[in-house]
Design a protein around this motif. Structure first.
Motif, PDB file in Angstrom:
ATOM      1  N   ASN A   1      41.258  12.294   5.442  1.00  0.00           N
ATOM      2  CA  ASN A   1      41.873  12.555   4.130  1.00  0.00           C
ATOM      3  C   ASN A   1      41.286  11.664   3.047  1.00  0.00           C
ATOM      4  N   GLY A   2      39.973  11.432   3.119  1.00  0.00           N
ATOM      5  CA  GLY A   2      39.280  10.658   2.105  1.00  0.00           C
ATOM      6  C   GLY A   2      39.308   9.157   2.306  1.00  0.00           C
ATOM      7  N   GLU A   3      40.039   8.655   3.312  1.00  0.00           N
ATOM      8  CA  GLU A   3      40.120   7.213   3.560  1.00  0.00           C
ATOM      9  C   GLU A   3      39.254   6.855   4.762  1.00  0.00           C
ATOM     10  N   ARG A   4      38.433   5.827   4.609  1.00  0.00           N
ATOM     11  CA  ARG A   4      37.537   5.402   5.681  1.00  0.00           C
ATOM     12  C   ARG A   4      38.328   4.855   6.862  1.00  0.00           C
ATOM     13  N   VAL A   5      37.941   5.265   8.060  1.00  0.00           N
ATOM     14  CA  VAL A   5      38.574   4.794   9.292  1.00  0.00           C
ATOM     15  C   VAL A   5      37.871   3.520   9.734  1.00  0.00           C
ATOM     16  N   SER A   6      38.656   2.497   9.961  1.00  0.00           N
ATOM     17  CA  SER A   6      38.133   1.253  10.495  1.00  0.00           C
ATOM     18  C   SER A   6      38.876   0.997  11.791  1.00  0.00           C
TER      19      SER A   6
ATOM     20  N   LEU B   1      39.212  15.456   8.728  1.00  0.00           N
ATOM     21  CA  LEU B   1      38.241  14.434   9.079  1.00  0.00           C
ATOM     22  C   LEU B   1      36.933  14.774   8.402  1.00  0.00           C
ATOM     23  N   GLN B   2      36.190  13.742   8.007  1.00  0.00           N
ATOM     24  CA  GLN B   2      34.854  13.962   7.477  1.00  0.00           C
ATOM     25  C   GLN B   2      33.910  13.020   8.187  1.00  0.00           C
ATOM     26  N   VAL B   3      32.886  13.599   8.809  1.00  0.00           N
ATOM     27  CA  VAL B   3      31.796  12.843   9.406  1.00  0.00           C
ATOM     28  C   VAL B   3      30.524  13.404   8.787  1.00  0.00           C
ATOM     29  N   GLY B   4      29.778  12.547   8.104  1.00  0.00           N
ATOM     30  CA  GLY B   4      28.611  13.031   7.374  1.00  0.00           C
ATOM     31  C   GLY B   4      29.050  14.065   6.349  1.00  0.00           C
ATOM     32  N   GLY B   5      28.369  15.196   6.337  1.00  0.00           N
ATOM     33  CA  GLY B   5      28.731  16.284   5.435  1.00  0.00           C
ATOM     34  C   GLY B   5      29.600  17.326   6.091  1.00  0.00           C
ATOM     35  N   THR B   6      30.146  17.014   7.249  1.00  0.00           N
ATOM     36  CA  THR B   6      30.934  17.968   8.021  1.00  0.00           C
ATOM     37  C   THR B   6      32.415  17.674   7.899  1.00  0.00           C
TER      38      THR B   6
ATOM     39  N   ALA C   1      33.331  10.498  -1.013  1.00  0.00           N
ATOM     40  CA  ALA C   1      34.243  10.301  -2.138  1.00  0.00           C
ATOM     41  C   ALA C   1      35.581  10.983  -1.868  1.00  0.00           C
ATOM     42  N   VAL C   2      36.560  10.655  -2.681  1.00  0.00           N
ATOM     43  CA  VAL C   2      37.864  11.321  -2.620  1.00  0.00           C
ATOM     44  C   VAL C   2      37.955  12.279  -3.806  1.00  0.00           C
ATOM     45  N   PRO C   3      38.761  13.330  -3.685  1.00  0.00           N
ATOM     46  CA  PRO C   3      38.900  14.274  -4.801  1.00  0.00           C
ATOM     47  C   PRO C   3      39.417  13.568  -6.058  1.00  0.00           C
ATOM     48  N   ALA C   4      39.120  14.176  -7.213  1.00  0.00           N
ATOM     49  CA  ALA C   4      39.580  13.626  -8.492  1.00  0.00           C
ATOM     50  C   ALA C   4      41.108  13.589  -8.533  1.00  0.00           C
ATOM     51  N   THR C   5      41.647  12.605  -9.231  1.00  0.00           N
ATOM     52  CA  THR C   5      43.102  12.488  -9.370  1.00  0.00           C
ATOM     53  C   THR C   5      43.596  13.457 -10.443  1.00  0.00           C
TER      54      THR C   5
END
Length: 192
Positions: free
Chosen positions: A69-74, A85-90, A137-141
């Motif tokens: 959901n736009g937040e990096r997983v650590s 989920l986003q990995v690369g452009g997928t 990036a995350v979608p615009a607010t």
């Protein structure tokens, strides 16, 4: 549960979440192989079943990171239905029921193109622009959309609510709606 996967080449596929763990990466030996996405590491992340839940794990395996959901997983993050989920452009959407259980009406609605007004197209274009510039990036607010289009924030909220329903995203958790709508907007606006 299953993942609905949209890869950078425009292919859509379904990956069932079963077993104890699944690997995601560019290698052909990965359970979720993404050989056409150059932004995905050879071994990018892992999906692990923990009790009744699924967890995405990226503990430094990937160069470009894994996002939910736009937040990096650590480390690890529990997944919920509606997460993207986003990995690369997928993009991989977490879905609840088996894909075969969708009703004929739902399948028909998904196959039909979504008719949009020019105003809705403009809102979608601004919402998804950050994702076109960077897949991380995350979608615009709402405020950013309102400022660029010279609209009130309430007008943007109302337009987005209508778009969530029009695209069948109304049942997703609030934190997943914007990411899913932005992903659909990217598909739609690149087709047009």
């Amino acid at each position: 549960m299953f993942l609905l996967l949209d890869d950078p080449t425009g292919r859509r596929r379904v990956v069932e979440l079963q077993g104890a763990a699944l690997t995601i990466g560019r290698r052909a030996s990965c359970d979720v192989a993404l050989p056409d996405d150059d932004e995905v590491s050879r071994l990018h992340a892992q999906l692990v079943r923990m009790g009744a839940d699924w967890v995405v794990c990226d503990e430094g395996l990937s160069h470009n990171g894994t996002f939910v959901n736009g937040e990096r997983v650590s480390g690890r993050r529990r997944l919920a239905v509606g997460d993207v989920l986003q990995v690369g452009g997928t993009l991989l959407s977490v879905c609840a029921s088996e894909p075969a259980t969708t009703s004929p009406a739902t399948r028909r609605r998904e196959a039909e193109p979504v008719a949009l007004t020019p105003a809705q197209r403009r809102v979608l274009a601004v919402l998804s622009r950050p994702l076109r510039e960077s897949p991380y990036a995350v979608p615009a607010t709402n405020r950013e959309i309102a400022a660029e289009l010279v609209l009130s924030v309430d007008t943007v909220k109302g337009t987005l609510s209508a778009l969530f329903e029009r695209f069948g995203l109304g049942d997703l958790p609030q934190n997943a709606k914007r990411a899913a709508l932005a992903a659909r907007a990217l598909e739609l606006l690149t087709e047009a």
